[in-house]
Design a protein around this motif. Structure first.
Motif, PDB file in Angstrom:
ATOM      1  N   VAL A 187      -1.832  20.851  63.394  1.00  0.00           N
ATOM      2  CA  VAL A 187      -3.232  21.214  63.613  1.00  0.00           C
ATOM      3  C   VAL A 187      -3.408  22.050  64.881  1.00  0.00           C
ATOM      4  N   ARG A 188      -2.573  21.776  65.867  1.00  0.00           N
ATOM      5  CA  ARG A 188      -2.569  22.588  67.086  1.00  0.00           C
ATOM      6  C   ARG A 188      -1.132  22.948  67.437  1.00  0.00           C
ATOM      7  N   GLU A 189      -0.977  24.041  68.182  1.00  0.00           N
ATOM      8  CA  GLU A 189       0.351  24.505  68.561  1.00  0.00           C
ATOM      9  C   GLU A 189       1.123  23.412  69.317  1.00  0.00           C
ATOM     10  N   LYS A 190       0.406  22.651  70.126  1.00  0.00           N
ATOM     11  CA  LYS A 190       1.047  21.613  70.927  1.00  0.00           C
ATOM     12  C   LYS A 190       1.750  20.567  70.045  1.00  0.00           C
ATOM     13  N   ALA A 191       1.111  20.249  68.912  1.00  0.00           N
ATOM     14  CA  ALA A 191       1.696  19.256  68.001  1.00  0.00           C
ATOM     15  C   ALA A 191       3.024  19.775  67.454  1.00  0.00           C
ATOM     16  N   VAL A 192       3.054  21.075  67.160  1.00  0.00           N
ATOM     17  CA  VAL A 192       4.267  21.691  66.626  1.00  0.00           C
ATOM     18  C   VAL A 192       5.354  21.719  67.706  1.00  0.00           C
ATOM     19  N   GLN A 193       4.938  22.053  68.932  1.00  0.00           N
ATOM     20  CA  GLN A 193       5.921  22.091  70.032  1.00  0.00           C
ATOM     21  C   GLN A 193       6.555  20.724  70.261  1.00  0.00           C
ATOM     22  N   LYS A 194       5.762  19.679  70.093  1.00  0.00           N
ATOM     23  CA  LYS A 194       6.280  18.317  70.268  1.00  0.00           C
ATOM     24  C   LYS A 194       7.399  18.047  69.271  1.00  0.00           C
ATOM     25  N   VAL A 195       7.206  18.513  68.029  1.00  0.00           N
ATOM     26  CA  VAL A 195       8.224  18.277  67.007  1.00  0.00           C
ATOM     27  C   VAL A 195       9.489  19.070  67.340  1.00  0.00           C
ATOM     28  N   TYR A 196       9.313  20.310  67.790  1.00  0.00           N
ATOM     29  CA  TYR A 196      10.500  21.100  68.150  1.00  0.00           C
ATOM     30  C   TYR A 196      11.241  20.461  69.332  1.00  0.00           C
ATOM     31  N   ALA A 197      10.474  19.907  70.267  1.00  0.00           N
ATOM     32  CA  ALA A 197      11.117  19.239  71.407  1.00  0.00           C
ATOM     33  C   ALA A 197      11.933  18.044  70.910  1.00  0.00           C
ATOM     34  N   ARG A 198      11.349  17.330  69.958  1.00  0.00           N
ATOM     35  CA  ARG A 198      12.059  16.170  69.395  1.00  0.00           C
ATOM     36  C   ARG A 198      13.309  16.613  68.651  1.00  0.00           C
ATOM     37  N   LEU A 199      13.172  17.714  67.923  1.00  0.00           N
ATOM     38  CA  LEU A 199      14.335  18.229  67.189  1.00  0.00           C
ATOM     39  C   LEU A 199      15.432  18.646  68.159  1.00  0.00           C
ATOM     40  N   ALA A 217     -14.745  10.386  72.466  1.00  0.00           N
ATOM     41  CA  ALA A 217     -14.618  11.774  72.006  1.00  0.00           C
ATOM     42  C   ALA A 217     -13.187  12.250  72.208  1.00  0.00           C
ATOM     43  N   PHE A 218     -12.655  12.903  71.188  1.00  0.00           N
ATOM     44  CA  PHE A 218     -11.378  13.595  71.336  1.00  0.00           C
ATOM     45  C   PHE A 218     -11.714  15.049  71.624  1.00  0.00           C
ATOM     46  N   SER A 219     -11.139  15.598  72.686  1.00  0.00           N
ATOM     47  CA  SER A 219     -11.446  17.000  72.981  1.00  0.00           C
ATOM     48  C   SER A 219     -10.171  17.804  73.134  1.00  0.00           C
ATOM     49  N   PHE A 220     -10.256  19.053  72.690  1.00  0.00           N
ATOM     50  CA  PHE A 220      -9.061  19.895  72.611  1.00  0.00           C
ATOM     51  C   PHE A 220      -9.361  21.308  73.079  1.00  0.00           C
ATOM     52  N   LYS A 221      -8.320  21.959  73.619  1.00  0.00           N
ATOM     53  CA  LYS A 221      -8.417  23.396  73.851  1.00  0.00           C
ATOM     54  C   LYS A 221      -8.204  24.088  72.512  1.00  0.00           C
ATOM     55  N   TYR A 222      -8.976  25.109  72.227  1.00  0.00           N
ATOM     56  CA  TYR A 222      -8.766  25.847  70.987  1.00  0.00           C
ATOM     57  C   TYR A 222      -7.333  26.367  70.937  1.00  0.00           C
ATOM     58  N   SER A 223      -6.706  26.183  69.794  1.00  0.00           N
ATOM     59  CA  SER A 223      -5.326  26.623  69.606  1.00  0.00           C
ATOM     60  C   SER A 223      -5.276  27.567  68.404  1.00  0.00           C
ATOM     61  N   PRO A 224      -4.915  28.834  68.628  1.00  0.00           N
ATOM     62  CA  PRO A 224      -4.877  29.776  67.499  1.00  0.00           C
ATOM     63  C   PRO A 224      -3.790  29.368  66.509  1.00  0.00           C
ATOM     64  N   ARG A 225      -4.142  29.280  65.219  1.00  0.00           N
ATOM     65  CA  ARG A 225      -3.181  28.823  64.226  1.00  0.00           C
ATOM     66  C   ARG A 225      -2.877  29.905  63.204  1.00  0.00           C
ATOM     67  N   PRO A 226      -1.613  29.992  62.780  1.00  0.00           N
ATOM     68  CA  PRO A 226      -1.238  30.994  61.783  1.00  0.00           C
ATOM     69  C   PRO A 226      -2.051  30.846  60.493  1.00  0.00           C
ATOM     70  N   HIS A 227      -2.338  31.951  59.856  1.00  0.00           N
ATOM     71  CA  HIS A 227      -3.034  32.012  58.561  1.00  0.00           C
ATOM     72  C   HIS A 227      -4.497  31.560  58.617  1.00  0.00           C
ATOM     73  N   THR A 228      -5.030  31.289  59.824  1.00  0.00           N
ATOM     74  CA  THR A 228      -6.457  30.970  59.886  1.00  0.00           C
ATOM     75  C   THR A 228      -7.214  32.241  60.264  1.00  0.00           C
ATOM     76  N   GLU A 229      -8.516  32.261  59.972  1.00  0.00           N
ATOM     77  CA  GLU A 229      -9.299  33.464  60.256  1.00  0.00           C
ATOM     78  C   GLU A 229      -9.467  33.715  61.743  1.00  0.00           C
ATOM     79  N   ALA A 230      -9.670  32.634  62.487  1.00  0.00           N
ATOM     80  CA  ALA A 230     -10.019  32.797  63.900  1.00  0.00           C
ATOM     81  C   ALA A 230      -8.875  33.401  64.718  1.00  0.00           C
ATOM     82  N   ILE A 231      -7.682  33.400  64.151  1.00  0.00           N
ATOM     83  CA  ILE A 231      -6.554  33.946  64.911  1.00  0.00           C
ATOM     84  C   ILE A 231      -6.770  35.438  65.201  1.00  0.00           C
ATOM     85  N   ASN A 232      -7.588  36.083  64.372  1.00  0.00           N
ATOM     86  CA  ASN A 232      -7.880  37.515  64.585  1.00  0.00           C
ATOM     87  C   ASN A 232      -9.181  37.757  65.342  1.00  0.00           C
TER      88      ASN A 232
END
Ligand code: 5AD
Length: 438
Positions: A50-62, A330-345
């Protein structure tokens, strides 16, 4: 000896439930759970994107698992869930030792994939194709908790919020047959479960078109099951919030007095850019209705700061909305641009530094709100469902119906039971108190 598996879960509550289904599928093919990762023959990372940080965590684990994989030919490593669905085989470029890639709808077949991959070093990739029908039924499951059970009622999302990968990773919304949901819930209650958590990406958009059952009606039917003490649901979408749903919550005390209603932003201009489908005013109107209901309902939310083009004035709108709503959490997050979503552009990206500043302000504000709110519990007696061990020195932790965590001293025999606790202390995140022996 039976092979052993270890599952590590990243991300949302639906992922937690998916991991229980993956465990069920692995047990179905004769495997056993390993207590610690280094004892496992199969390691499954159930991932979030859902956010880039979540993906980075998995790569760190890998990165850490790479060393383990190097020394052990027999070790199978699977990366499953939302991250492989989004990133596909590019994961293998960074982590070539991974044996299995499977998407979020493949929980029930992980056991088969492990068996197919086992022994011959074959790599297996099973990602969702759009034409795949995806079973929402609980085919296999090994539940971690004997008193609280998650139940999938729908999966995927038909909305197209411009920031969100969920429609890409989990696909369009599919609703499960209501009769099957009720059957599963009845079965769980008969087996001693006391709390049910209904799960769906936009859980209140649920509709069984065959039997003509909407979300409020489903909730009403489930709440009426004898023996069910608590029922929760995550996460509703503000645009599908109905008066009928609120009526059911008021009518049935079994429905927990808690609503997680993600707002994302307090600015109507940003909400439109996010394509949330509501304005600030409409959202606040729903909040007013909830607050005016003849039942004290806790409200929590998700907030994104630094969406492209978010001006200082837009950001202030989020802060004033928080003041007005007074969220319980409240859960709060910094906006994270995600591949294939509209907002990335979208233009007018906000700098990381500015996002960080805004996030700090939101979190600090929320902390103060919660601190004051929790202070008001001092001296009160509350009912909690005892959940497990507390993180701090007190030994047990339970949850109130509004989902607040209460820490207190007591015997482990209380696990899974409802007890009364007298509140004596608080922080911004939890309460503490004394168990009242009855
Ligand atoms: N960037 C930051 N936060 C996001 N969320 C979803 N997508 C993004 C994104 N691209 C947050 C939303 C959502 C929660 C589950 O994650 O607040 O409600």
């Amino acid at each position: 000896m039976a092979k052993r598996y270890f599952i590590e879960t990243f991300g949302c509550q639906m992922n937690v439930l998916d991991s229980e289904k993956i465990a069920g599928s692995l047990q179905h093919v004769g495997m056993e759970r390993a207590d610690i990762l280094s004892h496992a023959d199969v390691i499954i990372l159930n991932t979030c994107s859902v956010r880039e940080k979540a993906v980075q965590k998995v790569y760190a684990r890998l990165g850490e698992l790479k060393h383990l994989a190097n020394g052990r030919e027999d070790l199978l490593i699977g990366v499953v869930g939302c991250m492989p669905q989004l990133e596909g085989e590019s994961i293998l470029k960074r982590a070539p030792f991974v044996n299995i890639l499977a998407g979020p709808q493949k929980g029930h077949v992980i056991g088969d994939l492990v068996q197919r991959s086992n022994g011959n070093g074959k790599r297996i990739i099973d990602l969702r194709k759009d034409e795949d029908p995806s079973p929402l039924e609980t085919v296999y499951i090994r539940r971690d908790n004997p008193w609280r059970a998650g139940v999938t009622i729908s999966e995927g999302c038909n909305r197209r919020c411009t920031f969100c990968v969920v429609p890409i990773t989990r696909g369009n919304d599919r609703a499960r047959d209501s009769a099957s949901i009720i059957h599963e819930a009845e079965d769980l209650i008969a087996r001693g479960y006391v709390e049910i958590v209904l799960l769906g990406q936009t859980v209140n958009s649920y509709v069984d078109r065959v039997r003509h059952v909407n979300f409020a009606q489903l909730l009403r039917q489930l709440a009426g099951i004898t023996g069910l003490r608590r029922i929760r649901f995550v996460s509703p979408h503000p645009s599908d919030f109905s008066d009928e749903l609120l009526d059911v919550m008021v009518a049935f005390p079994q429905v927990c007095n808690q609503i997680h209603l993600p707002v994302q932003s307090g600015s109507t201009r940003i909400l439109a850019k996010m394509r949330r489908g509501y304005t600030r005013e409409r959202y606040l109107e729903i909040i007013r209705k909830i607050k005016n209901a003849p039942r004290n309902i806790a409200i929590s939310t998700d907030i994104i700061v630094g969406f492209p083009g978010e001006s200082e004035a837009d950001f202030q709108d989020t802060l004033t909305l928080m003041d007005e709503v007074q969220y319980d959490s409240a859960f709060s997050f910094k906006y994270s641009p995600r591949p294939h979503t509209e907002a990335i552009n979208f233009p007018d990206e906000i700098s990381e530094k500015e996002k960080g500043r805004r996030l700090d302000i939101v979190q600090e504000k929320q902390k103060l709100i919660q601190y004051e709110m929790n202070a008001s519990y001092i001296g009160k007696n509350v009912e909690v469902l005892v959940d497990g061990k507390a993180k701090s020195r007190v030994r047990l932790a339970g949850r109130m119906t509004n989902n607040k965590i209460v820490n207190f001293d007591g015997p482990e025999a209380l696990f899974g039971r409802f007890v009364q606790v007298n509140i004596t202390g608080f922080s911004s995140n939890s309460l503490k108190g004394n168990w009242i022996h009855s």
